[in-house]
Design a protein around this motif. Structure first.
Motif, short mmCIF file in Angstrom:
data_model
loop_
_atom_site.label_atom_id
_atom_site.label_comp_id
_atom_site.label_asym_id
_atom_site.label_seq_id
_atom_site.Cartn_x
_atom_site.Cartn_y
_atom_site.Cartn_z
N LEU A 21 0.82 -1.21 0.00
CA LEU A 21 0.00 0.00 0.00
C LEU A 21 0.86 1.26 0.00
CD1 LEU A 21 -2.72 -1.12 2.55
CD2 LEU A 21 -3.16 -0.49 0.17
N THR A 22 1.91 1.26 0.82
CA THR A 22 2.79 2.42 0.89
C THR A 22 3.45 2.70 -0.45
OG1 THR A 22 3.23 2.05 3.25
CG2 THR A 22 4.82 3.39 2.03
N ALA A 23 3.93 1.66 -1.09
CA ALA A 23 4.59 1.85 -2.39
C ALA A 23 3.61 2.37 -3.43
CB ALA A 23 5.20 0.52 -2.85
N TYR A 24 2.40 1.83 -3.44
CA TYR A 24 1.43 2.22 -4.46
C TYR A 24 1.02 3.68 -4.27
CZ TYR A 24 -2.22 1.60 -7.94
OH TYR A 24 -2.99 1.71 -9.08
N TYR A 25 0.68 4.05 -3.04
CA TYR A 25 0.19 5.41 -2.80
C TYR A 25 1.29 6.46 -2.85
CZ TYR A 25 -4.60 4.04 -1.95
OH TYR A 25 -5.89 3.59 -2.12
N SER A 26 2.53 6.07 -2.60
CA SER A 26 3.62 7.05 -2.72
C SER A 26 3.76 7.52 -4.16
CB SER A 26 4.93 6.45 -2.22
OG SER A 26 5.36 5.40 -3.07
N SER A 27 3.54 6.62 -5.11
CA SER A 27 3.63 7.01 -6.51
C SER A 27 2.33 7.63 -7.02
CB SER A 27 4.00 5.80 -7.37
OG SER A 27 3.02 4.80 -7.27
N TRP A 28 1.22 7.28 -6.37
CA TRP A 28 -0.08 7.77 -6.83
C TRP A 28 -0.41 9.16 -6.30
CZ3 TRP A 28 -5.34 4.94 -5.52
CH2 TRP A 28 -6.35 5.42 -6.38
N ALA A 29 0.18 9.56 -5.20
CA ALA A 29 -0.20 10.79 -4.51
C ALA A 29 -0.28 12.03 -5.42
CB ALA A 29 0.75 11.06 -3.34
N PRO A 30 0.68 12.26 -6.33
CA PRO A 30 0.61 13.49 -7.13
C PRO A 30 -0.60 13.56 -8.06
CG PRO A 30 2.83 12.57 -7.15
CD PRO A 30 1.94 11.53 -6.55
N THR A 31 -1.15 12.42 -8.46
CA THR A 31 -2.26 12.42 -9.41
C THR A 31 -3.54 11.84 -8.81
OG1 THR A 31 -1.55 10.26 -10.29
CG2 THR A 31 -0.73 12.26 -11.40
N TYR A 32 -3.52 11.55 -7.54
CA TYR A 32 -4.67 10.90 -6.89
C TYR A 32 -5.94 11.72 -7.06
CZ TYR A 32 -7.66 9.10 -3.17
OH TYR A 32 -8.72 8.59 -2.46
N GLU A 33 -5.89 12.99 -6.75
CA GLU A 33 -7.11 13.81 -6.80
C GLU A 33 -7.64 13.92 -8.23
OE1 GLU A 33 -7.23 17.40 -4.63
OE2 GLU A 33 -6.31 16.52 -2.83
N ARG A 34 -6.77 13.99 -9.19
CA ARG A 34 -7.22 14.01 -10.59
C ARG A 34 -7.96 12.73 -10.92
NH1 ARG A 34 -2.75 12.85 -14.80
NH2 ARG A 34 -3.28 10.77 -14.01
N ASP A 35 -7.41 11.60 -10.50
CA ASP A 35 -8.03 10.32 -10.85
C ASP A 35 -9.38 10.13 -10.17
OD1 ASP A 35 -6.06 9.34 -12.61
OD2 ASP A 35 -4.80 8.75 -10.93
N VAL A 36 -9.48 10.46 -8.88
CA VAL A 36 -10.77 10.26 -8.22
C VAL A 36 -11.81 11.27 -8.70
CG1 VAL A 36 -9.75 9.13 -6.21
CG2 VAL A 36 -10.14 11.61 -6.15
N THR A 37 -11.37 12.45 -9.10
CA THR A 37 -12.30 13.41 -9.70
C THR A 37 -12.85 12.88 -11.01
OG1 THR A 37 -11.19 15.30 -8.66
CG2 THR A 37 -12.54 15.75 -10.61
N ASN A 38 -12.00 12.22 -11.77
CA ASN A 38 -12.44 11.67 -13.07
C ASN A 38 -13.51 10.60 -12.93
OD1 ASN A 38 -10.73 13.34 -14.50
ND2 ASN A 38 -9.11 11.81 -14.74
N VAL A 39 -13.54 9.91 -11.78
CA VAL A 39 -14.57 8.89 -11.57
C VAL A 39 -15.69 9.41 -10.67
CG1 VAL A 39 -12.95 7.01 -11.96
CG2 VAL A 39 -13.37 7.79 -9.61
N HIS A 40 -15.73 10.74 -10.49
CA HIS A 40 -16.81 11.40 -9.74
C HIS A 40 -16.94 10.84 -8.32
CE1 HIS A 40 -18.02 13.40 -13.44
NE2 HIS A 40 -17.96 12.21 -14.04
N TYR A 41 -15.82 10.79 -7.64
CA TYR A 41 -15.76 10.27 -6.27
C TYR A 41 -16.59 11.14 -5.35
CZ TYR A 41 -13.44 8.73 -1.90
OH TYR A 41 -13.15 8.24 -0.65
N ALA A 42 -17.71 10.60 -4.85
CA ALA A 42 -18.65 11.35 -4.03
C ALA A 42 -18.46 11.13 -2.54
CB ALA A 42 -20.09 10.98 -4.41
N GLY A 43 -17.61 10.19 -2.15
CA GLY A 43 -17.45 9.84 -0.75
C GLY A 43 -17.16 11.01 0.17
#
Length: 211
Positions: A21-43
Motif C-alpha cells: 500500500l505504501t509503495a502504491y500510494y507514494s507514486s499515486w499521490a501526485p495524481t490521486y485527486e485528478r483520478d478520483v475526480t475523473n470517476v466522480h468520487y462522491a465519498g
C-alpha cells in the motif's frame, strides 16, 4: 494509456500489506485527486454532509475530530471552513499526508499509521467524531480496523464510515458490526445503502455510536 479507472482498479487488487500500500500510494499521490475526480468520487462530500449534521446535533460548541485514512485531505477540505472543528488526520502514506498538509485543514497530520493495528498510537477516547472515508475498500484495511476507530472515539461520540459495495460482499464487515453491536461496543445510528460513491460502484455509509 492507463485511465483513472485502471489506476483505481489496480489499487483494489493490492494485498493489503503496509509495504504494498505504501509503495502504491507514494507514486499515486501526485495524481490521486485528478483520478478520483475523473470517476466522480462522491465519498468525501457525502461524508462531510453526515459530519456536519452530527456536528449540528452535538451539544458541544467545539468538536475534536479524526480523519483516519485522510489521504490527500479531501474530507478535511470539505469541513475546513468550520472553525469550531479541530481536525487531525493520519494515513499510511507519507506522500499522501504531504498533499493533505497543503489544504491547511488539519491541526496535526501523521503518516506511517496502519489502521489494521488498532490505532495504538492514539489514546482511547480522544475524539468526538472519527471519520474514515474510502478506506474500507478491496485490497486495503480489514474489517477489524473498525475496532480501533471505536476505541479512539469518546463515549457519546460517533464513527462515520464508507464501505465500497464489493468490499461488503467480499469480507465479514457486516457480521463484525453486528457482533460489536451485540457486545454493546457500538450501535448503528444510520446505515445508508447503495449511495453514490464512484461511477463504477456505489457504497454504503454508516454512523456508529460509541456507548
Amino acid at each position: 494509456m492507463n485511465t483513472s479507472h485502471d489506476v483505481i482498479a489496480r489499487s483494489h487488487r493490492l494485498d493489503g500489506t503496509p509495504e504494498q500500500l505504501t509503495a502504491y500510494y507514494s507514486s499515486w499521490a501526485p495524481t490521486y485527486e485528478r483520478d478520483v475526480t475523473n470517476v466522480h468520487y462522491a465519498g468525501p462530500r457525502i461524508m462531510a454532509e453526515m459530519f456536519s449534521r452530527l456536528k449540528r446535533q452535538s451539544p458541544a460548541s467545539e468538536v475534536t475530530a479524526l480523519d483516519a485514512g485522510c489521504g490527500t485531505g479531501l474530507v478535511g477540505r470539505q469541513i475546513a471552513g468550520d472553525r469550531t472543528i479541530t481536525l487531525d488526520g493520519l494515513d499510511l502514506s507519507h506522500e499522501m499526508v504531504t498533499e493533505a498538509a497543503r489544504t491547511g485543514a488539519y491541526r496535526l497530520l501523521t503518516s506511517g499509521v496502519d489502521l489494521n493495528q488498532g490505532l495504538t498510537e492514539i489514546a482511547a477516547h480522544t475524539y468526538d467524531i472519527t471519520v474514515c472515508c474510502g478506506v474500507f475498500t478491496p485490497g486495503h484495511v480489514h474489517p477489524v480496523a473498525v475496532e480501533g476507530l471505536l476505541r479512539v472515539t469518546r463515549p457519546g461520540g460517533h464513527v462515520l464510515l464508507s464501505t465500497r459495495k464489493r468490499y461488503l460482499s467480499e469480507t465479514d464487515f457486516t457480521e463484525r458490526i453486528e457482533s460489536l453491536c451485540a457486545e454493546g461496543r457500538t450501535a448503528v445510528v444510520e446505515h445508508h445503502a447503495d449511495r453514490p460513491y464512484t461511477t463504477d460502484e456505489p457504497a454504503d455509509y454508516w454512523v456508529l455510536a460509541v456507548p
